[in-house]
Structures are given as structure tokens and as C-alpha cells.
Scaffold this motif. Structure first.
Motif, PDB file in Angstrom:
ATOM      1  N   HIS A  56     -20.064   6.396  11.780  1.00 12.62           N
ATOM      2  CA  HIS A  56     -20.598   7.607  11.157  1.00 12.62           C
ATOM      3  C   HIS A  56     -22.115   7.458  11.006  1.00 12.62           C
ATOM      4  O   HIS A  56     -22.711   7.820  10.002  1.00 12.62           O
ATOM      5  CB  HIS A  56     -19.950   7.894   9.798  1.00 12.62           C
ATOM      6  CG  HIS A  56     -20.128   9.320   9.366  1.00 12.62           C
ATOM      7  ND1 HIS A  56     -19.231  10.307   9.681  1.00 12.62           N
ATOM      8  CD2 HIS A  56     -21.109   9.935   8.660  1.00 12.62           C
ATOM      9  CE1 HIS A  56     -19.647  11.455   9.187  1.00 12.62           C
ATOM     10  NE2 HIS A  56     -20.799  11.247   8.567  1.00 12.62           N
ATOM     11  N   ASP A  59     -25.715  11.997  11.578  1.00 14.00           N
ATOM     12  CA  ASP A  59     -25.443  13.176  10.759  1.00 14.00           C
ATOM     13  C   ASP A  59     -25.313  14.420  11.626  1.00 14.00           C
ATOM     14  O   ASP A  59     -24.829  15.455  11.175  1.00 14.00           O
ATOM     15  CB  ASP A  59     -26.575  13.383   9.728  1.00 14.00           C
ATOM     16  CG  ASP A  59     -26.642  12.240   8.725  1.00 14.00           C
ATOM     17  OD1 ASP A  59     -25.569  11.680   8.417  1.00 14.00           O
ATOM     18  OD2 ASP A  59     -27.749  11.915   8.280  1.00 14.00           O
ATOM     19  N   VAL A  61     -23.907  16.045  15.356  1.00 13.53           N
ATOM     20  CA  VAL A  61     -22.934  15.789  16.414  1.00 13.53           C
ATOM     21  C   VAL A  61     -23.676  15.310  17.662  1.00 13.53           C
ATOM     22  O   VAL A  61     -24.531  16.023  18.200  1.00 13.53           O
ATOM     23  CB  VAL A  61     -22.123  17.059  16.738  1.00 13.53           C
ATOM     24  CG1 VAL A  61     -21.140  16.783  17.861  1.00 13.53           C
ATOM     25  CG2 VAL A  61     -21.390  17.551  15.500  1.00 13.53           C
ATOM     26  N   PRO A  93     -11.205  14.284   9.311  1.00 10.70           N
ATOM     27  CA  PRO A  93     -12.653  14.273   9.537  1.00 10.70           C
ATOM     28  C   PRO A  93     -13.332  12.922   9.346  1.00 10.70           C
ATOM     29  O   PRO A  93     -14.548  12.833   9.481  1.00 10.70           O
ATOM     30  CB  PRO A  93     -13.158  15.280   8.498  1.00 10.70           C
ATOM     31  CG  PRO A  93     -12.182  15.152   7.372  1.00 10.70           C
ATOM     32  CD  PRO A  93     -10.853  14.878   8.004  1.00 10.70           C
ATOM     33  N   ASN A  94     -12.580  11.878   9.000  1.00  7.79           N
ATOM     34  CA  ASN A  94     -13.205  10.562   8.885  1.00  7.79           C
ATOM     35  C   ASN A  94     -12.237   9.511   9.418  1.00  7.79           C
ATOM     36  O   ASN A  94     -11.077   9.799   9.722  1.00  7.79           O
ATOM     37  CB  ASN A  94     -13.622  10.261   7.439  1.00  7.79           C
ATOM     38  CG  ASN A  94     -12.439  10.264   6.480  1.00  7.79           C
ATOM     39  OD1 ASN A  94     -11.551   9.419   6.567  1.00  7.79           O
ATOM     40  ND2 ASN A  94     -12.416  11.219   5.558  1.00  7.79           N
ATOM     41  N   TYR A 137     -11.610  18.621  14.144  1.00  3.56           N
ATOM     42  CA  TYR A 137     -11.782  17.237  13.735  1.00  3.56           C
ATOM     43  C   TYR A 137     -11.894  16.345  14.975  1.00  3.56           C
ATOM     44  O   TYR A 137     -11.094  16.458  15.910  1.00  3.56           O
ATOM     45  CB  TYR A 137     -10.584  16.765  12.905  1.00  3.56           C
ATOM     46  CG  TYR A 137     -10.448  17.452  11.569  1.00  3.56           C
ATOM     47  CD1 TYR A 137     -11.565  17.905  10.873  1.00  3.56           C
ATOM     48  CD2 TYR A 137      -9.200  17.643  10.992  1.00  3.56           C
ATOM     49  CE1 TYR A 137     -11.444  18.529   9.653  1.00  3.56           C
ATOM     50  CE2 TYR A 137      -9.061  18.266   9.764  1.00  3.56           C
ATOM     51  CZ  TYR A 137     -10.189  18.708   9.091  1.00  3.56           C
ATOM     52  OH  TYR A 137     -10.055  19.332   7.882  1.00  3.56           O
ATOM     53  N   GLN A 139     -13.939  12.531  16.866  1.00  8.32           N
ATOM     54  CA  GLN A 139     -14.682  11.280  16.799  1.00  8.32           C
ATOM     55  C   GLN A 139     -15.417  11.104  18.118  1.00  8.32           C
ATOM     56  O   GLN A 139     -14.866  11.367  19.187  1.00  8.32           O
ATOM     57  CB  GLN A 139     -13.736  10.100  16.564  1.00  8.32           C
ATOM     58  CG  GLN A 139     -14.432   8.735  16.541  1.00  8.32           C
ATOM     59  CD  GLN A 139     -13.477   7.619  16.150  1.00  8.32           C
ATOM     60  OE1 GLN A 139     -12.784   7.708  15.130  1.00  8.32           O
ATOM     61  NE2 GLN A 139     -13.428   6.569  16.949  1.00  8.32           N
ATOM     62  N   TRP A 177     -19.419   8.589  15.436  1.00 10.87           N
ATOM     63  CA  TRP A 177     -19.491   9.755  14.558  1.00 10.87           C
ATOM     64  C   TRP A 177     -18.087  10.288  14.313  1.00 10.87           C
ATOM     65  O   TRP A 177     -17.253  10.317  15.210  1.00 10.87           O
ATOM     66  CB  TRP A 177     -20.348  10.838  15.195  1.00 10.87           C
ATOM     67  CG  TRP A 177     -20.317  12.169  14.487  1.00 10.87           C
ATOM     68  CD1 TRP A 177     -21.141  12.590  13.484  1.00 10.87           C
ATOM     69  CD2 TRP A 177     -19.414  13.258  14.742  1.00 10.87           C
ATOM     70  NE1 TRP A 177     -20.815  13.854  13.092  1.00 10.87           N
ATOM     71  CE2 TRP A 177     -19.744  14.298  13.852  1.00 10.87           C
ATOM     72  CE3 TRP A 177     -18.352  13.437  15.632  1.00 10.87           C
ATOM     73  CZ2 TRP A 177     -19.050  15.502  13.824  1.00 10.87           C
ATOM     74  CZ3 TRP A 177     -17.658  14.635  15.608  1.00 10.87           C
ATOM     75  CH2 TRP A 177     -18.016  15.665  14.709  1.00 10.87           C
ATOM     76  N   ASN A 178     -17.820  10.671  13.060  1.00 13.39           N
ATOM     77  CA  ASN A 178     -16.585  11.376  12.695  1.00 13.39           C
ATOM     78  C   ASN A 178     -16.960  12.663  12.008  1.00 13.39           C
ATOM     79  O   ASN A 178     -17.983  12.736  11.320  1.00 13.39           O
ATOM     80  CB  ASN A 178     -15.732  10.552  11.720  1.00 13.39           C
ATOM     81  CG  ASN A 178     -14.948   9.464  12.418  1.00 13.39           C
ATOM     82  OD1 ASN A 178     -15.216   8.290  12.200  1.00 13.39           O
ATOM     83  ND2 ASN A 178     -13.987   9.840  13.224  1.00 13.39           N
ATOM     84  N   GLY A 179     -16.138  13.689  12.147  1.00 15.14           N
ATOM     85  CA  GLY A 179     -16.423  14.929  11.430  1.00 15.14           C
ATOM     86  C   GLY A 179     -15.563  16.070  11.918  1.00 15.14           C
ATOM     87  O   GLY A 179     -14.510  15.883  12.527  1.00 15.14           O
ATOM     88  N   GLU A 181     -14.825  20.599  10.955  1.00 14.49           N
ATOM     89  CA  GLU A 181     -14.604  21.500   9.838  1.00 14.49           C
ATOM     90  C   GLU A 181     -13.165  22.006   9.736  1.00 14.49           C
ATOM     91  O   GLU A 181     -12.785  22.574   8.726  1.00 14.49           O
ATOM     92  CB  GLU A 181     -15.545  22.710   9.951  1.00 14.49           C
ATOM     93  CG  GLU A 181     -17.026  22.350   9.964  1.00 14.49           C
ATOM     94  CD  GLU A 181     -17.480  21.719   8.659  1.00 14.49           C
ATOM     95  OE1 GLU A 181     -16.860  22.029   7.611  1.00 14.49           O
ATOM     96  OE2 GLU A 181     -18.438  20.916   8.679  1.00 14.49           O
TER      97      GLU A 181
END
Length: 298
Positions: A56, A59, A61, A93-94, A137, A139, A177-179, A181
Motif C-alpha cells: 500500500h 496513494d 492507483v 479493499p486491503n 476492489y 490489488q 497497492w490495495n484499494g 470503492e
């Protein structure tokens, strides 16, 4: 014979271990990779060149990432360093709730001595990795090899990342990166839509009876089991290994000029010689018994 069989069986793992080993090409050693995110217009997004790894880490994408080898390194002309960027869909999301992941897109470049940063970098063009932007969601991993971690078997494939079972792939992870919406919705089903049947008149509901004692039975409540969360995320490092060469073939043993002694046992023992010697002993013994019997008769 049993001793020879046991010796041959115990030698198999050692032979297999030798075949599985691989060597790097020439004198190539691990190299440090730098990276930065760039937008569709080519401008840098967020921080500039860095070698700091992390999960992560971004911040933003990382749809497109430029990569190069950090300055001050001596890289051989024949050394190649694969760097890949891969996108996965996840169930959360994580990392801790990522669950099952599915590979969506992957890109790979190979860095060489021409990609080492120097003093006049403003006029240089760096290699770029681009993957599909996630819409749920997901990664995204930046890592230092060219393996496709899609869960398939065979050369060039590896296991999909999976947090509950501690499958911390990709290997040689640089940054991640993870995330997202929203959850990823499954694709349309191929099965036909069932035809609704004619509704039937529902049966008259039966009123439940109160058990003896006058109190209704307590409702059973079960809570889902909680699995302990790991205390750390997958480790990362900007130092990546060079592209590996084809493993050397295992050399065949050369025959020895001097034969082993007759008392030797095992897979390499001279079975023909031992068998011939044993037959000679048996023949001599039988001759001695025959001569002894004739002497007694006479």
C-alpha cells in the motif's frame, strides 16, 4: 540385493535436488530498481523516483509505472532484470480482507545496462509498465520477475496471492497497492433463466405449540469463527535478481578404470562378478561332497 536397493532409493532425492538448482547468467548480481507513477499525459503523479518498497505504498492507483535501475550500479552488458506490474481483483479493499484474487492484467519489461540512471536523465526515455485501471476492489503489484501469478501450472506461472492461506506472491515484490470503492460483481451467468411456475395456494400455516414449561425455546445464535489476522503485510524489497539462465544439464558419471573389491555392496557393486564367484563356491562344494561319498563307498 536388499542393500543395493536401499542405496539406490536413498540416492534419488540427492539427484533430484541437483537437477532443480539453477544458476544466474554469467556474473550478474541483484540490482536496485527505482520507480515512479506517471499519468496519461506523461507527467509524474505523486512522488518522483524512489527505491523505497512497501505494501500500500501508493496513494494513487498505479495504472502506469516507469522503472529504471538506480544510479551508481555496475551492470554487465548481458544482464537482464525483469520487472512486472500485475493487477488483480480482490474481495476487499486491503490485504487482510483481500481473500480470493484473480489476475486481470500484467505487463513486463526487461531492464539492462542501458536503463541505469546517470547524470543526464532529463533527456532519457524510461521503460513503462501499464495495466488496466481497476473499477472495483483490487490489488496492483510491482515485482522483480516475469512470472505470471495466475494460479496456473507450468513454466512461467505461479500461485495467486491469497491472504488467508499466507500465499505471499508475487515473489520479489517491490511495491504494492490495495484499494477500491466497491465489490467486484461476478460476470453474467451462462445458465438459462428458469421459467416461473404457476403459483399454488399456500397451505394454512400451523400455529407452533408452546413446549412444556410455558417458555418458548431459546433461539440458537452462532457467531462466525474469527481467524487471527497476520501482524504484517507481505515483505518488499527494491533489489531484484537477474534473469536466470537455463539450468545446466546434470553430467553423467564417467566409468571408473579400476573395479571395486568383491566385498563391495550397493548399487555400483559388480553383481556379475559376485554371482560368478558364488556359483564357483557352490560348484567346488558340491564336488567335495561327491568325492567324499565315493571315498566312503570304496
Amino acid at each position: 540385493m536388499l542393500a543395493a536397493t536401499a542405496f539406490a532409493t536413498s540416492a534419488v532425492p540427492l539427484l533430484g535436488a541437483g537437477v532443480a538448482s539453477a544458476t544466474t547468467a554469467g556474473a550478474c548480481e541483484s540490482a536496485t530498481v527505482q520507480y515512479r507513477i506517471v499519468g496519461a499525459d506523461g507527467n509524474v503523479v505523486g512522488a518522483d523516483w524512489t527505491s523505497q518498497g512497501g505494501f500500500h505504498q501508493w496513494d494513487t492507483v498505479p495504472g502506469s509505472v516507469q522503472v529504471r535501475l538506480a544510479p551508481g550500479q555496475t551492470v554487465g552488458e548481458d544482464c537482464k532484470y525483469p520487472v512486472s506490474l500485475a493487477e488483480y481483483t480482490t474481495e476487499g479493499p486491503n490485504w487482510y480482507v483481500s481473500g480470493h484474487q484473480s489476475l486481470v492484467d500484467k505487463a513486463t519489461v526487461y531492464l539492462s545496462a542501458d536503463d541505469v540512471a546517470g547524470t543526464d536523465d532529463a533527456k532519457r526515455t524510461w521503460q513503462k509498465l501499464t495495466v488496466k485501471a481497476p473499477d472495483c476492489y483490487g490489488q496492483i503489484d510491482l515485482y522483480g520477475d516475469d512470472i505470471t501469478y495466475d494460479g496456473k501450472t507450468g513454466e512461467g506461472h505461479g500461485p495467486v496471492p491469497y491472504e488467508p492461506d499466507n500465499v505471499v506472491t508475487p515473489y520479489h515484490l517491490i511495491a504494492a497497492w490495495n484499494g477500491g470503492e466497491q465489490p467486484c460483481t461476478p460476470g453474467p451467468s451462462d445458465s438459462p433463466t428458469p421459467t416461473p411456475s404457476t403459483p399454488t395456494t399456500p397451505a394454512t400455516p400451523v400455529t407452533p405449540t408452546t413446549p412444556a414449561g410455558g417458555q418458548p425455546p431459546a433461539e440458537e445464535t452462532t457467531s462466525p469463527p474469527t481467524s487471527p489476522k497476520p501482524s504484517t503485510t507481505p515483505p518488499t524489497t527494491p533489489d531484484v535478481p537477474p534473469l536466470e539462465s537455463t539450468p545446466p544439464a546434470t553430467p553423467k558419471p564417467s566409468p571408473s578404470d579400476s573395479g571395486p573389491p568383491l566385498a563391495e555392496t550397493g548399487a555400483s557393486a559388480p553383481v556379475g562378478t559376485l554371482a560368478g564367484g558364488a556359483a564357483l563356491v557352490v560348484a567346488l562344494g558340491a564336488g567335495a561332497v561327491y568325492a567324499s561319498r565315493r571315498a566312503r563307498r570304496s
